[in-house]
Structures are given as structure tokens and as C-alpha cells.
Design an enzyme around this catalytic site. Structure first.
Site, PDB file in Angstrom:
ATOM      1  N   LYS A  35       0.821  -1.134   0.094  1.00  0.00           N
ATOM      2  CA  LYS A  35      -0.019   0.120  -0.064  1.00  0.00           C
ATOM      3  C   LYS A  35       0.928   1.419  -0.027  1.00  0.00           C
ATOM      4  CE  LYS A  35      -1.844   1.423   4.091  1.00  0.00           C
ATOM      5  NZ  LYS A  35      -1.610   3.082   4.326  1.00  0.00           N
ATOM      6  N   ASN A  36       2.082   1.135   0.739  1.00  0.00           N
ATOM      7  CA  ASN A  36       2.601   2.406   1.000  1.00  0.00           C
ATOM      8  C   ASN A  36       3.628   2.939  -0.113  1.00  0.00           C
ATOM      9  OD1 ASN A  36       1.580   3.073   3.298  1.00  0.00           O
ATOM     10  ND2 ASN A  36       3.148   2.721   4.839  1.00  0.00           N
TER      11      ASN A  36
ATOM     12  N   CYS B 221      -5.700  13.264  12.727  1.00  0.00           N
ATOM     13  CA  CYS B 221      -5.573  11.824  12.336  1.00  0.00           C
ATOM     14  C   CYS B 221      -5.445  10.913  13.784  1.00  0.00           C
ATOM     15  CB  CYS B 221      -4.100  11.611  11.800  1.00  0.00           C
ATOM     16  SG  CYS B 221      -4.055   9.893  11.576  1.00  0.00           S
TER      17      CYS B 221
ATOM     18  N   ARG C 201       0.553  14.520  13.170  1.00  0.00           N
ATOM     19  CA  ARG C 201       0.894  14.243  11.825  1.00  0.00           C
ATOM     20  C   ARG C 201       0.962  15.660  10.983  1.00  0.00           C
ATOM     21  NH1 ARG C 201      -1.382   8.466   9.948  1.00  0.00           N
ATOM     22  NH2 ARG C 201       0.864   8.182   9.067  1.00  0.00           N
TER      23      ARG C 201
ATOM     24  N   ASP D  67       4.514   0.580  12.092  1.00  0.00           N
ATOM     25  CA  ASP D  67       3.311   0.170  11.622  1.00  0.00           C
ATOM     26  C   ASP D  67       3.069  -1.385  12.010  1.00  0.00           C
ATOM     27  OD1 ASP D  67       2.567   2.413  10.354  1.00  0.00           O
ATOM     28  OD2 ASP D  67       2.963   1.560   8.301  1.00  0.00           O
TER      29      ASP D  67
ATOM     30  N   ARG E  45      -8.549  -0.724   4.505  1.00  0.00           N
ATOM     31  CA  ARG E  45      -7.773   0.348   3.966  1.00  0.00           C
ATOM     32  C   ARG E  45      -6.509  -0.180   3.668  1.00  0.00           C
ATOM     33  NH1 ARG E  45      -6.419   4.607   7.815  1.00  0.00           N
ATOM     34  NH2 ARG E  45      -5.087   4.772   6.105  1.00  0.00           N
TER      35      ARG E  45
HETATM   36  C1  UD1 Z   1       4.055   6.831   6.544  1.00  0.00           C
HETATM   37  C2  UD1 Z   1       3.473   5.598   6.325  1.00  0.00           C
HETATM   38  C3  UD1 Z   1       2.897   5.073   7.558  1.00  0.00           C
HETATM   39  C4  UD1 Z   1       3.989   4.964   8.552  1.00  0.00           C
HETATM   40  C5  UD1 Z   1       4.717   6.098   8.561  1.00  0.00           C
HETATM   41  C6  UD1 Z   1       5.961   5.950   9.604  1.00  0.00           C
HETATM   42  C7  UD1 Z   1       2.544   6.063   4.006  1.00  0.00           C
HETATM   43  C8  UD1 Z   1       1.514   6.231   2.900  1.00  0.00           C
HETATM   44  N1  UD1 Z   1       2.425   5.933   5.364  1.00  0.00           N
HETATM   45  O1  UD1 Z   1       3.402   8.144   6.935  1.00  0.00           O
HETATM   46  O2  UD1 Z   1       2.319   3.922   7.372  1.00  0.00           O
HETATM   47  O3  UD1 Z   1       3.222   4.827   9.835  1.00  0.00           O
HETATM   48  O4  UD1 Z   1       5.401   6.558   7.291  1.00  0.00           O
HETATM   49  O5  UD1 Z   1       6.666   4.843   9.066  1.00  0.00           O
HETATM   50  O6  UD1 Z   1       3.608   5.581   3.382  1.00  0.00           O
HETATM   51  N2  UD1 Z   1       6.061  14.599  10.854  1.00  0.00           N
HETATM   52  C9  UD1 Z   1       6.130  16.142  10.961  1.00  0.00           C
HETATM   53  N3  UD1 Z   1       5.810  17.079   9.818  1.00  0.00           N
HETATM   54  C10 UD1 Z   1       5.520  16.786   8.682  1.00  0.00           C
HETATM   55  C11 UD1 Z   1       5.706  15.456   8.360  1.00  0.00           C
HETATM   56  C12 UD1 Z   1       5.968  14.370   9.463  1.00  0.00           C
HETATM   57  O7  UD1 Z   1       6.056  16.639  12.101  1.00  0.00           O
HETATM   58  O8  UD1 Z   1       5.644  17.541   7.874  1.00  0.00           O
HETATM   59  C13 UD1 Z   1       6.189  13.921  11.734  1.00  0.00           C
HETATM   60  C14 UD1 Z   1       4.878  12.803  11.968  1.00  0.00           C
HETATM   61  O9  UD1 Z   1       4.013  13.769  12.808  1.00  0.00           O
HETATM   62  C15 UD1 Z   1       5.545  11.889  12.763  1.00  0.00           C
HETATM   63  C16 UD1 Z   1       7.060  11.712  11.870  1.00  0.00           C
HETATM   64  O10 UD1 Z   1       7.184  12.894  11.422  1.00  0.00           O
HETATM   65  O11 UD1 Z   1       5.696  11.989  14.101  1.00  0.00           O
HETATM   66  C17 UD1 Z   1       7.075  10.524  10.856  1.00  0.00           C
HETATM   67  O12 UD1 Z   1       5.867  10.761   9.871  1.00  0.00           O
HETATM   68  P1  UD1 Z   1       6.079  10.508   8.485  1.00  0.00           P
HETATM   69  O13 UD1 Z   1       6.960   9.495   8.049  1.00  0.00           O
HETATM   70  O14 UD1 Z   1       5.569  11.808   7.705  1.00  0.00           O
HETATM   71  O15 UD1 Z   1       4.558   9.673   8.169  1.00  0.00           O
HETATM   72  P2  UD1 Z   1       3.944   9.481   6.910  1.00  0.00           P
HETATM   73  O16 UD1 Z   1       4.482   9.699   5.631  1.00  0.00           O
HETATM   74  O17 UD1 Z   1       2.529  10.219   7.059  1.00  0.00           O
END
Ligand code: UD1
Length: 429
Positions: A31-32, A126, A131, A316, A408
């Protein structure tokens, strides 16, 4: 456009516990990776062909969003998709589509690269934490985008186009890295992403962009360098197996004391996870066509973990691993370092007899001899599946409500489990 999906919003799952899982489970496409890969079709006016796309509600949500921009979508089989973004008629990602799935933010980088403008709803809250998307926005600003937040929307434009630069992410962000990769492949000059995500899905995503003509080096390391090109072309691309789905079934096998071959699973995508299971007394053997999982010892050993970006223990798989540790022969601690609110499965597991206490970002798990079936409520994708796993091993019947979270991210979950001896059925509420 035809979708082959039937994702029940109002469904539950009934699980009769106590049946071992034995046999083979075929792991679906990741999925990711599927989500950013489908978004990358916006970067070219050519046709893209995707193979091994998982049949999931999140993929459906994303396709509905892409259709808003004018992307033509055709299924050439249940797992093969042809996408054409020849005519982009709109660069607006409406709230009603984005709110369903946070990964929709990925269209921001792609739209601004292709159209020079983008209006994308903020994903909003979320269940597993705040996030933010601040790092995505800041990186695009560094590349020369003008960005404002108006009425809940991110409004971005680049009168002079995007320009490559050095971007240092203060924390590792998976979709942030992917978003800026898409912005950078068509930008002027060179972009360096420092502290980039190293997840196998990000590495495979770079491979897709390279097949489209992008110039990228360092994929799979923490520094990715992108030299912008003028245009990208269409290509054919196969989605890699879903390591989180594989890890989930590994734990389901371990708790039920069964033996399952996870077909297609790539051991090297989950090394730290499989090594942890090994310490816990679960054998995870690399085979030619997958990974064979079985319990090596009668007891499950308590092994503490901390979640971390790849190659660390994946967040995850934290909820699923908590179920395994709840049945261990002793106490362990589980520290969640990525998301601040990812213990929502724990009160539900406690209702099934687990002995777990939460201290800030650490859960202390005292192993118990058995879990007992109960009615439980799924709160997010990985929490939901952890409750299903608990139900597989619990004494009696477990009912998991709010099944839509599961759909999902887990394709044909009940078929896959029942095929290996589980007793799982879906029902309409
Ligand atoms: C992706 C995965 C999700 C997984 C996560 C961490 C997909 C579609 N989803 O989510 O399944 O749980 O990686 O491995 O690939 N953060 C900020 N600001 C930002 C971006 C991130 O503060 O602009 C923080 C988030 O709140 C979190 C951390 O960084 O604490 C990591 O988040 P991130 O790696 O961005 O997660 P996703 O990409 O949403």
C-alpha cells in the site's frame, strides 16, 4: 472508470479463537508504495502501467482523488492499472477526498511540479497523532514555491518554477521525502534531500521515477540527490510486496503457534523485525519464494522494542507486536517513537485480558497465559489488525467492530486467514 471494490463501512468481523494458522499466505503489493506510485502518474502526460496494485480502500480513495484532476483510470485486471494524466483539468484536491486519507498530501508535490500551481486541502487531524505536513510545505518553499494556507487549503504556486536546493529534514518523513522527490524531479537544477527516508518503499519509488526518466542517486540512503529534467515519460512498474502485511501475518502465525510461508515476502525489507521475532523464539527463515515463520520454542520470550524509522522496528508493526508480547513469558516494554497517540489498541487488548500499562510513550507489557474473546472497537488500521490477531488466539469469540479501517490496508484478510485454518467471518452491522 470501473472500480472492483466493495468496502463495507458498516461491517464487523467475528473470530472464533484457538485455531492455528498453517499453510501459505500470498503477500499483496505494498500500500505504502502503491499510493505514491499512482500519484507519480501526474508527472507525465504518457500512459503508466502499474502491476501488483493491492485492492484496498486507500487505493480506491486515491484513484477517486486522481480522477478529480482528470487522470484517466482503467483496470486491466484486478491488480493491474493503466493511468493517463494527459490532460490535467484541475489542480485542486478537495477536502472531501483528502480527509479520507492523509497520504493524499502526496499530490501537492506532483501537482506543483506538473502544473506550477496546486490547491490541496490540509489533511486535518488523524487518530494516531497530529501528523503535520509542515516539513512538506517548508521544503517546497525552499524550492521557491509561494505557499499560503487559506480556508483549510494549502495554496501553492511557482511563477518561475521550482529550483533545486539542499533540504534537510529535521525528522525522517516518508511521505515528505516522496512528496519532495516528485517536486524535485522536474525542478531546475539539483536538489539534495538530507535525512531522507530510507524505507524500501521510498527506494522502490525512486526506482519508479528513474524508470520515468528522472535522475536520482542515493535512493535507500539518507541523502538522495535529484537532478531535475525537463520531462518524464510513461513506464510499466510492479509494486513490491507489502512488508507490513507480511509482518502482520508473521505475528498472527506466531501467536497461534502455527507455521506459515509468507509468499513473496522479502526478508531484507524486515530484517530488524524478523531478528526481534527470532529473539522472541519465533523462527523466520528466508526461503527462495518468501519467509517461513513458526514458533521454535514453546514459550514466547519477552523482548523490548522501540519503533524507529527504517531500518529500525516499524511503527506500523508495533500494535501487532504488542499482542505477541502480551502472551510472552515475562515483561517487556514497547516504546513508540514515531507517533504520539499510537496505543489505542491497548485499552481494547486489556478488555481481552492483556496486562499492559502505558507510561508516556512506553507501554509495559506483562505477559499473560491467555486472552479471552470480547467485543472490541477498531480505531485505526494497525490497531484494528492487532485486535484481529488477538481474536485468533483468544479463548472464545471476538467481535471486531468498525471494519472499514482494516479494508484500508489488508486485502482479502479473511480469505487469507481462513485459508490457513482460522475461523473468521465478516458480517453486516
Ligand atoms: C508513512 C506511512 C505510515 C507509517 C509512517 C511512519 C505511507 C502512506 N504511510 O506515513 O504507514 O506509519 O510513514 O513509518 O507511506 N512529521 C511532521 N511534519 C511533517 C511530516 C511528518 O511533524 O511535515 C512527523 C509526523 O507527525 C510523525 C513523523 O514525522 O511524527 C513521521 O511521519 P511520516 O514519516 O511523515 O509519516 P507518513 O509519511 O504520514
Amino acid at each position: 472508470m470501473v472500480f472492483f471494490f466493495m468496502f463495507g463501512m458498516l461491517q464487523g468481523m467475528r473470530i472464533v479463537g484457538g485455531n492455528q494458522l498453517n499453510g501459505e499466505i500470498e503477500i499483496s503489493g505494498a500500500k505504502n508504495l502503491a499510493l505514491p506510485a499512482l500519484v507519480a502518474s501526474i508527472l507525465t502526460s504518457d500512459k503508466m502501467i502499474y502491476k501488483n496494485v493491492p485492492n484496498l480502500a486507500d487505493v480506491k480513495s486515491l484513484l477517486e482523488l486522481l480522477a478529480c484532476f482528470g487522470t484517466e483510470i482503467n483496470y486491466e485486471g484486478i491488480h493491474t492499472l493503466a493511468l493517463s494524466s494527459r490532460n490535467i483539468k484541475s489542480a485542486i484536491a478537495p477536502y472531501d477526498f483528502v480527509r479520507k486519507m492523509r497520504a493524499s498530501i502526496l499530490v501537492l508535490g506532483a501537482l506543483i511540479a506538473r502544473c506550477g500551481i496546486a490547491t490541496v486541502s490540509l489533511p486535518g487531524g488523524c487518530a494516531i497523532g497530529t501528523r503535520g505536513v509542515d516539513l512538506h510545505i517548508r521544503a517546497l518553499e525552499l524550492m521557491g514555491a509561494d505557499i499560503s494556507i487559506e480556508n483549510g487549503y494549502i495554496k501553492a504556486n511557482t511563477a518561475k518554477g521550482l529550483t533545486g536546493c539542499d533540504i534537510t529534514f529535521p525528522v525522517v518523513t516518508v511521505t515528505g521525502t516522496e512528496n519532495i522527490l516528485m517536486a524535485a524531479v522536474l525542478a531546475r537544477g539539483t536538489t539534495r534531500l538530507i535525512n531522507a527516508a530510507m524505507e524500501p518503499e521510498v527506494e522502490a519509488f525512486c526506482e519508479l521515477l528513474r524508470k520515468m526518466g528522472a535522475k536520482i542517486t542515493g535512493a535507500g540512503t539518507s541523502v538522495i540527490t535529484i537532478e531535475g529534467v525537463n520531462e518524464l515519460c510513461g513506464t510499466e512498474f510492479e509494486i513490491i510486496p507489502d512488508r507490513i502485511e507480511a509482518g502482520t501475518y508473521a505475528i498472527a502465525t506466531a501467536v497461534t503457534n502455527g507455521q506459515v510461508l509468507l509468499k513473496n515476502c522479502k526478508y531484507e525489507h524486515l530484517t530488524s523485525f524478523f531478528e526481534t521475532l527470532n529473539l522472541a523464539g519465533i523462527s523466520c527463515e528466508k526461503k527462495e519464494n518468501g519467509v517461513l515463520v513458526y514458533r521454535r520454542e514453546a514459550d514466547i520470550h519477552p523482548i523490548s522494542i522501540q519503533t524507529a524509522p527504517y531500518p529500525g522496528f516499524p511503527t506500523d508493526l508495533q500494535a501487532q507486536y504488542t499482542v505477541l508480547m502480551s502472551l510472552a513469558n515475562g515483561s517487556s516494554s514497547i516504546t513508540e517513537n514515531i507517533f504520539e497517540n499510537r496505543f489505542m489498541h491497548i485499552p481494547e487488548l486489556a478488555r481481552m485480558g492483556a496486562d499492559i500499562t502505558i507510561h508516556g510513550k512506553t507501554a509495559v507489557v506483562n505477559g499473560v497465559e491467555k486472552l479471552t474473546g470480547a467485543q472490541v472497537m477498531a480505531t485505526d488500521l494497525r490497531a484494528s489488525v492487532s485486535l484481529v490477531i488477538a481474536g485468533l488466539v483468544a479463548e472464545g469469540e471476538t467481535i471486531v467492530n468498525r471494519l472499514y479501517h482494516l479494508d484500508r490496508g489488508y486485502e482479502n484478510i479473511e480469505e487469507k486467514l481462513n485459508h490457513c485454518g482460522a475461523k473468521v467471518e465478516r458480517f453486516d452491522v
